[in-house]
Write an enzyme that holds these catalytic residues in place. Structure first.
Site, mmCIF file in Angstrom:
data_model
loop_
_atom_site.group_PDB
_atom_site.id
_atom_site.type_symbol
_atom_site.label_atom_id
_atom_site.label_comp_id
_atom_site.label_asym_id
_atom_site.label_seq_id
_atom_site.Cartn_x
_atom_site.Cartn_y
_atom_site.Cartn_z
ATOM 1 N N VAL A 111 35.583 43.860 36.859
ATOM 2 C CA VAL A 111 34.989 44.520 35.562
ATOM 3 C C VAL A 111 35.558 45.739 35.918
ATOM 4 O O VAL A 111 34.520 46.702 34.926
ATOM 5 C CB VAL A 111 33.392 44.034 35.870
ATOM 6 C CG1 VAL A 111 33.135 42.834 35.438
ATOM 7 C CG2 VAL A 111 32.576 44.973 36.853
ATOM 8 N N HIS A 127 33.786 38.484 33.295
ATOM 9 C CA HIS A 127 32.560 38.780 33.540
ATOM 10 C C HIS A 127 32.851 40.556 32.656
ATOM 11 O O HIS A 127 31.905 40.982 33.445
ATOM 12 C CB HIS A 127 32.616 39.495 35.417
ATOM 13 C CG HIS A 127 32.733 37.553 35.999
ATOM 14 N ND1 HIS A 127 32.859 37.805 37.477
ATOM 15 C CD2 HIS A 127 32.553 36.398 35.124
ATOM 16 C CE1 HIS A 127 32.463 36.991 37.799
ATOM 17 N NE2 HIS A 127 32.928 35.689 36.672
HETATM 18 N N1 APR Z 1 44.146 41.752 49.702
HETATM 19 C C1 APR Z 1 43.593 40.370 48.567
HETATM 20 N N2 APR Z 1 42.720 40.019 48.885
HETATM 21 C C2 APR Z 1 41.118 40.737 49.596
HETATM 22 C C3 APR Z 1 41.178 41.924 49.972
HETATM 23 C C4 APR Z 1 42.827 42.571 49.573
HETATM 24 N N3 APR Z 1 42.994 43.913 50.163
HETATM 25 N N4 APR Z 1 40.298 41.988 50.664
HETATM 26 C C5 APR Z 1 39.229 40.776 50.642
HETATM 27 N N5 APR Z 1 39.911 39.999 49.978
HETATM 28 C C6 APR Z 1 39.298 39.066 49.589
HETATM 29 C C7 APR Z 1 38.554 38.489 50.217
HETATM 30 O O1 APR Z 1 39.160 37.678 51.541
HETATM 31 C C8 APR Z 1 37.603 37.251 49.615
HETATM 32 O O2 APR Z 1 38.212 35.770 49.620
HETATM 33 O O3 APR Z 1 38.960 38.962 47.632
HETATM 34 C C9 APR Z 1 37.691 37.956 48.251
HETATM 35 C C10 APR Z 1 36.733 38.704 47.785
HETATM 36 O O4 APR Z 1 36.185 37.577 47.434
HETATM 37 P P1 APR Z 1 34.306 38.017 46.736
HETATM 38 O O5 APR Z 1 34.000 39.375 47.269
HETATM 39 O O6 APR Z 1 34.154 36.720 46.682
HETATM 40 O O7 APR Z 1 35.178 38.413 44.915
HETATM 41 P P2 APR Z 1 35.597 37.167 43.574
HETATM 42 O O8 APR Z 1 36.147 35.785 44.383
HETATM 43 O O9 APR Z 1 35.909 38.025 42.851
HETATM 44 O O10 APR Z 1 33.792 36.820 42.819
HETATM 45 C C11 APR Z 1 33.521 36.109 41.990
HETATM 46 O O11 APR Z 1 31.350 36.467 41.606
HETATM 47 O O12 APR Z 1 30.106 37.940 43.590
HETATM 48 C C12 APR Z 1 30.660 37.265 42.120
HETATM 49 O O13 APR Z 1 29.810 38.928 40.649
HETATM 50 C C13 APR Z 1 30.480 38.833 41.885
HETATM 51 O O14 APR Z 1 32.041 37.990 40.318
HETATM 52 C C14 APR Z 1 31.572 38.282 41.189
HETATM 53 C C15 APR Z 1 32.449 36.541 41.610
#
Ligand code: APR
Length: 258
Positions: A111, A127
């Protein structure tokens, strides 16, 4: 800028070839793509003053109805973090990729608007975007209002304004979701970057692409929890390093151009 900091493993270089000849590339990004810009995830941001709140106290329609000022302040604080941050090389590599392939669809769960600031022309936001504000009654985006009450009021109808994000229990914007599904079904290459692929309906999008025979590449710092399949490959590492390296491997003549 200098060349890519990381060397890709041989199988990822082969994926670069697939990327170069792709007709339609679709990409789904999550919080991980913005991690290197210093944007905390929703849960990571629940620290300090905000540590005593639960997600359902801050990101549900019921929370906004009960304590609109607290919810507004939570988003105002996160908005400040986002405004101080800058896009990173991962965002910029995706913006470059958009200009290199015949057809490109970028879908994000973030977002923060960093893809747009990196130069991506068209971004489907599943989102919403916390930099936008909309009327809580009529749903229209409100770009300007008179400072005063918290939350501010809609200049048209006087209802409280809210961030233009999707809260728990709310439906995702239909246009973004339909574009994501259509792109997953039609693309020949799909990248899933920095997302845990846990939260539906976004979590299914890469698997729609895989089931249609698209080559799927997952870019993530941790491979755990990601579903596998015959056309799915996992590249473990940081998006800000791997994405520029991947684009440079596919189009060596462009360098990283970062
Ligand atoms: N490069 C690649 N991947 C990364 C990095 C990086 N530098 N840093 C972290 N990650 C990975 C983590 O290992 C994890 O699998 O990014 C992922 C982030 O996961 P989440 O925090 O669950 O985020 P997201 O997948 O966007 O979540 C979707 O869930 O919690 C809700 O509202 C939140 O919109 C979000 C939705």
């Amino acid at each position: 800028m200098t060349g890519p900091a990381v060397r890709l493993p041989p199988e990822a270089r082969a994926f670069g070839e697939r990327l170069r000849t792709a007709r339609h590339v679709a990409v789904l990004t999550g919080a991980g793509v913005s991690a290197e810009s210093g944007i905390p995830t929703f849960r990571e941001a629940l620290t300090g003053l905000w540590a005593r709140y639960r997600p359902e106290d801050l990101a549900t329609p019921a929370a906004f109805a009960r304590h609109p000022e607290i919810v507004w302040q939570w988003y105002a604080w996160r908005r400040e973090i986002v405004q101080r941050a800058s896009p990173n090389p991962g965002h910029r590599a995706l913006a470059r990729l958009e200009r290199l392939v015949p057809r490109f669809t970028l879908v994000t769960q973030n977002v923060d608007g960093l893809h747009q600031r990196a130069g991506s022309a068209r971004v489907y936001e599943l989102h919403g975007n916390l930099l936008r504000t909309r009327c809580s009654q009529e749903g229209v985006v409100v770009p300007r209002w008179v400072e005063g009450p918290v939350p501010p009021r809609c200049p048209r109808c006087g209802a409280p304004l809210r961030p233009d994000v999707v809260w728990f229990g709310e439906v995702l914007p239909a246009d973004a979701l339909e574009a994501a599904w259509a792109a997953a079904a039609a693309c020949d290459v799909f990248l899933s970057v920095g997302t845990s692929n846990l939260v539906e309906p976004a979590a299914s999008i890469p698997w729609i692409a895989a089931s249609q025979g698209a080559a799927v590449l997952i870019v993530n710092t941790t491979p755990e929890g990601q579903r596998c399949g015959p056309t799915v490959q996992v590249l473990v590492g940081r998006a800000g390093e791997l994405l520029p390296a991947l684009v440079a491997a596919a189009w060596p003549e462009t360098g990283t151009a970062d």
